[in-house]
Design an enzyme around this catalytic site. Structure first.
Site, short mmCIF file in Angstrom:
data_model
loop_
_atom_site.label_atom_id
_atom_site.label_comp_id
_atom_site.label_asym_id
_atom_site.label_seq_id
_atom_site.Cartn_x
_atom_site.Cartn_y
_atom_site.Cartn_z
N MET A 1 0.83 -1.19 0.00
CA MET A 1 0.00 0.00 0.00
C MET A 1 0.87 1.25 0.00
O MET A 1 2.06 1.20 0.27
CB MET A 1 -0.90 0.02 1.23
CG MET A 1 -1.82 -1.18 1.35
SD MET A 1 -2.89 -1.47 -0.07
CE MET A 1 -2.13 -2.96 -0.71
N CYS A 2 0.28 2.37 -0.26
CA CYS A 2 0.98 3.65 -0.33
C CYS A 2 0.73 4.45 0.95
O CYS A 2 0.07 3.99 1.87
CB CYS A 2 0.51 4.44 -1.55
SG CYS A 2 0.53 3.47 -3.09
N ARG A 3 1.27 5.65 0.99
CA ARG A 3 0.99 6.62 2.05
C ARG A 3 0.68 7.94 1.36
O ARG A 3 1.34 8.30 0.37
CB ARG A 3 2.18 6.84 2.98
CG ARG A 3 2.79 5.59 3.62
CD ARG A 3 1.97 5.09 4.80
NE ARG A 3 0.86 4.26 4.36
CZ ARG A 3 -0.03 3.69 5.16
NH1 ARG A 3 0.03 3.90 6.46
NH2 ARG A 3 -0.99 2.94 4.69
N VAL A 89 3.53 8.76 -1.43
CA VAL A 89 4.63 7.86 -1.75
C VAL A 89 4.00 6.52 -2.12
O VAL A 89 2.96 6.14 -1.58
CB VAL A 89 5.63 7.69 -0.58
CG1 VAL A 89 6.43 8.96 -0.39
CG2 VAL A 89 4.92 7.31 0.72
N ASN A 116 -4.69 5.27 -2.10
CA ASN A 116 -3.88 4.41 -1.24
C ASN A 116 -4.64 3.10 -1.08
O ASN A 116 -5.68 3.06 -0.42
CB ASN A 116 -3.67 5.09 0.12
CG ASN A 116 -3.07 4.15 1.15
OD1 ASN A 116 -2.42 3.17 0.82
ND2 ASN A 116 -3.30 4.45 2.42
#
Length: 251
Positions: A1-3, A89, A116
């Site tokens: 996963m992303c942030r 990110v 995300n």
């Protein structure tokens, strides 16, 4: 996963939450605290989108490399003052490309968007929904990723004049119906409204006299941070912040 992180309020420098805070987006890129089984490092690209002034379309800086390797964004973010921005990110899903154009935020007109999460069973699970888009839209997607398709579906709704919160809620419900168990944490802003969703992934909100921050993880120890309940959306405007439940009724 992303942030990811979104801000709306009085003009500030994004550098604070991106680089200077104790648990800044930079720290979250290599030491996230709440990835919920979706990886441990966000090294597959990053981006920052911001509004240089009232009524101006957003500007954007993206790269396909880890945030901690980039020497250009820290001084750029320090030089920027904006009343709204979105930064992210990326931890790319296995099988999806690691390219600059796959990094959030995505943009069209006045909008900035970040996803995300992950769409389960992609690409097959999104095939029926994707059929509602013009063929030329599909042929010109920025990247062959679930996030890029989600953005195409969302901006198609926004282009009709649909209320942004209703558009985000309807997209969330439609994708969950097509791909159960997907993680659909969205950030969307036009510089005047900021919308975020918590759908099987973490999101926190911080309200201060200066503005509102939505972040995958709190950026510091401020006791005013509070988690957004799962299956809820946050809408922030100059009038205040609303917390609203999301339903499973696609439209």
């Amino acid at each position: 996963m992303c942030r990811h992180i979104g801000y709306l309020g009085e003009p500030v420098s994004p550098a604070g939450v991106l680089f200077r805070a104790p648990h800044s987006l930079l720290v979250q890129s290599y030491a996230p605290a709440d990835m919920r089984g979706g990886g441990s490092v966000n090294a597959d690209g990053f981006g920052l989108g911001w509004y240089p002034g009232p009524g101006s379309p957003p500007l954007r800086h993206r790269r396909s490399t880890p945030l901690w390797t980039d020497e250009t964004l820290p001084p750029l973010a320090a030089a920027v003052t904006a009343g709204a921005f979105v930064a992210a990110v990326r931890n790319g899903t296995t099988g999806m490309p690691v390219t600059e154009v796959a990094a959030a935020p995505f943009t069209a007109g006045r909008w900035l968007f970040s996803h995300n999460g992950v769409v389960r069973g992609y690409p097959d699970s999104l095939a029926e929904l994707a059929k509602t888009l013009p063929v030329t839209e599909l042929l010109t997607l920025e990247a062959p990723t679930d996030s890029a398709v989600l953005w195409a579906l969302l901006r198609a709704r926004l282009a009709t004049g649909e209320d942004p919160l209703e558009a985000v809620a309807a997209l969330t419900a439609a994708v969950e119906a097509a791909a159960p168990g997907s993680r659909l944490n969205f950030l969307l802003t036009d510089g005047e409204t900021l919308i975020g969703t918590a759908w099987t992934h973490a999101l926190s909100v911080l309200e201060t006299p200066a503005g509102v921050l939505l972040s995958s993880e709190p950026c510091d120890g401020d006791p005013r941070w509070r988690p957004v309940p799962d299956h809820h959306a946050v809408r922030a405007t100059a009038a205040g912040v609303d917390l609203l439940p999301l339903t499973l009724e696609p439209s």
